[in-house]
Write an enzyme that holds these catalytic residues in place. Structure first.
Site, PDB file in Angstrom:
ATOM      1  N   THR A 151       0.893  -1.370  -0.083  1.00  0.00           N
ATOM      2  CA  THR A 151       0.188  -0.167   0.042  1.00  0.00           C
ATOM      3  C   THR A 151       0.940   1.253  -0.014  1.00  0.00           C
ATOM      4  O   THR A 151       1.966   1.274   0.713  1.00  0.00           O
ATOM      5  CB  THR A 151      -0.685  -0.106   1.337  1.00  0.00           C
ATOM      6  OG1 THR A 151      -1.604  -0.948   1.354  1.00  0.00           O
ATOM      7  CG2 THR A 151      -1.734   1.231   1.308  1.00  0.00           C
ATOM      8  N   ARG A 179     -13.072  -8.528  -1.045  1.00  0.00           N
ATOM      9  CA  ARG A 179     -12.050  -8.620   0.128  1.00  0.00           C
ATOM     10  C   ARG A 179     -11.564  -7.211   0.333  1.00  0.00           C
ATOM     11  O   ARG A 179     -11.346  -6.453  -0.614  1.00  0.00           O
ATOM     12  CB  ARG A 179     -11.137  -9.421  -0.108  1.00  0.00           C
ATOM     13  CG  ARG A 179      -9.959  -9.545   0.981  1.00  0.00           C
ATOM     14  CD  ARG A 179      -8.811  -8.509   0.917  1.00  0.00           C
ATOM     15  NE  ARG A 179      -7.746  -8.507   2.060  1.00  0.00           N
ATOM     16  CZ  ARG A 179      -6.670  -7.720   1.996  1.00  0.00           C
ATOM     17  NH1 ARG A 179      -6.678  -6.692   1.113  1.00  0.00           N
ATOM     18  NH2 ARG A 179      -5.932  -7.826   2.995  1.00  0.00           N
ATOM     19  N   VAL A 180     -11.669  -6.460   1.737  1.00  0.00           N
ATOM     20  CA  VAL A 180     -11.185  -5.418   1.881  1.00  0.00           C
ATOM     21  C   VAL A 180     -10.154  -5.423   3.163  1.00  0.00           C
ATOM     22  O   VAL A 180     -10.259  -6.252   4.126  1.00  0.00           O
ATOM     23  CB  VAL A 180     -12.300  -4.326   2.352  1.00  0.00           C
ATOM     24  CG1 VAL A 180     -11.853  -3.012   3.085  1.00  0.00           C
ATOM     25  CG2 VAL A 180     -13.477  -4.203   1.447  1.00  0.00           C
ATOM     26  N   GLY A 181      -9.024  -4.762   2.810  1.00  0.00           N
ATOM     27  CA  GLY A 181      -7.780  -4.878   3.769  1.00  0.00           C
ATOM     28  C   GLY A 181      -7.920  -3.739   4.866  1.00  0.00           C
ATOM     29  O   GLY A 181      -8.922  -2.985   5.104  1.00  0.00           O
ATOM     30  N   ASP A 182      -6.962  -3.517   5.298  1.00  0.00           N
ATOM     31  CA  ASP A 182      -6.840  -2.399   6.355  1.00  0.00           C
ATOM     32  C   ASP A 182      -6.816  -0.826   5.975  1.00  0.00           C
ATOM     33  O   ASP A 182      -7.217   0.200   6.435  1.00  0.00           O
ATOM     34  CB  ASP A 182      -5.637  -2.491   7.387  1.00  0.00           C
ATOM     35  CG  ASP A 182      -4.464  -2.428   6.583  1.00  0.00           C
ATOM     36  OD1 ASP A 182      -4.122  -3.293   5.651  1.00  0.00           O
ATOM     37  OD2 ASP A 182      -3.457  -1.328   6.850  1.00  0.00           O
ATOM     38  N   GLY A 203       1.093  -3.823   4.830  1.00  0.00           N
ATOM     39  CA  GLY A 203       1.300  -5.301   5.162  1.00  0.00           C
ATOM     40  C   GLY A 203       0.124  -6.187   5.052  1.00  0.00           C
ATOM     41  O   GLY A 203      -0.838  -5.705   4.388  1.00  0.00           O
TER      42      GLY A 203
END
Ligand code: SD4
Length: 316
Positions: A151, A179-182, A203
């Protein structure tokens, strides 16, 4: 009053170089950070952000991005957005709203369309080839598909003490649709308060979210802890907690800067980052974990050349 900017990964260099000139010339933090992130989004050879970002398991490029204003604490975010050129600009626009500040998928695309944002097919031929090759490799070697993801995240302080943070990513390569990340999640992927400072993460989102790590770094800086100490403490303690409770800790790296322009970096892997301040032109550093600490040094010319060669290497 000085200005400063810190950002994740080598890919931020051109954007931070440009934005630090803008900051020097008296432009404000919100405009500078949007420009810097959109330069990373536009560059086709950065394969985990914006145009040229790696696709999900269905070969679709779904992008996540967020923007936060440290004065008003306004946040805007999009997740799983397809076919729009600059997710960070859409996120920034959403931060002006009172309601509906975090939109996903078709809703985010509708908002972007209605607000005149530019459409673009974000899937490059190169990304498609990488996807095909990876698919074969996964089958042949029985590998975990989830590899290759970075990112771009930045924290920015201007001459007038305004602070902002923003993130942008295509998330995990080969992720499931939706899907969604931070990265678009407040407190996990990013957080900023102009009276304290800001932090953003990169990460394995699935692990970063378990600890709300960007907020945690800002909270510690708010207690008067120096940025470097705050970020090292958060990374080392949380990595240990993950190992204790789950036997494994994913890759986690965080950059932060306080309201005085003092900065810090923490990682549990090898991690490159970029810093520019009033005293120092934009520079790439490479950080490594050393026990509970993180050490870093300026990237060598060999490192920079190898990076350049790697990202542009032809793909069969
Ligand atoms: C995510 N944190 O979507 C992002 C990906 C990333 O280094 O930053 N990887 O989980």
């Amino acid at each position: 009053m000085g200005f400063g900017m810190i950002a994740t990964w080598r890919m931020a260099l051109e954007g931070v170089t440009c934005a630090s000139e803008m900051l020097k010339n008296g432009l404000k933090s919100d405009e500078c950070i949007e420009k810097a992130i959109s330069m990373v989004e536009d560059y086709p050879f950065y394969k985990s952000v914006g145009y040229g970002g790696l696709p999900n398991e269905n070969c679709e490029v779904e992008l996540d991005s967020a923007f936060m204003d440290g004065n008003t604490l306004a946040i805007g975010a999009v997740a799983g957005i397809k076919n729009f050129k600059n997710p960070v600009s859409i996120a920034r626009k959403l931060s002006e709203d009172r309601f509906n500040i975090f939109l996903v998928g078709a809703g985010a695309e509708k908002f972007a369309h209605e607000n005149g944002f530019e459409r673009k097919n974000m899937l490059t031929e190169r990304a498609k080839k990488t996807w095909k090759n990876r698919l074969e490799e996964i089958k042949a070697k029985n590998l975990s598909p989830y590899d290759g993801h970075d990112t771009v995240g930045m924290v920015c302080l201007d001459k007038y003490k305004n602070m902002t943070t923003a993130t942008s990513t295509s998330g995990l390569f080969m992720k499931k649709r939706g899907r969604v990340g931070d990265s678009p999640i407040s407190g996990s992927g990013f957080y900023v308060d102009s009276k304290i400072g800001g932090a953003c993460a990169t990460g394995l989102g699935e692990d970063i979210m378990k600890g709300c790590l960007s907020y945690e770094v800002v909270r510690l800086m708010g207690e008067g802890i120096q940025p470097q100490q705050a970020v090292e403490k958060v990374i080392s303690e949380f990595s240990k907690k993950l190992i204790e409770r789950r036997k494994k800790a994913g890759a986690i790296s965080i950059v932060c800067m306080n309201h005085k322009g003092e900065w810090g970096v923490g990682t549990n892997v090898e991690f490159s980052f970029v810093v520019a301040t009033e005293r120092e032109d934009a520079k790439v550093y490479v950080a490594n974990q050393q026990g509970d600490k993180t050490t870093y040094e300026e990237a060598t010319k060999e490192w920079m050349d190898a990076y350049e060669e790697r990202i542009k290497r032809p793909i069969e």
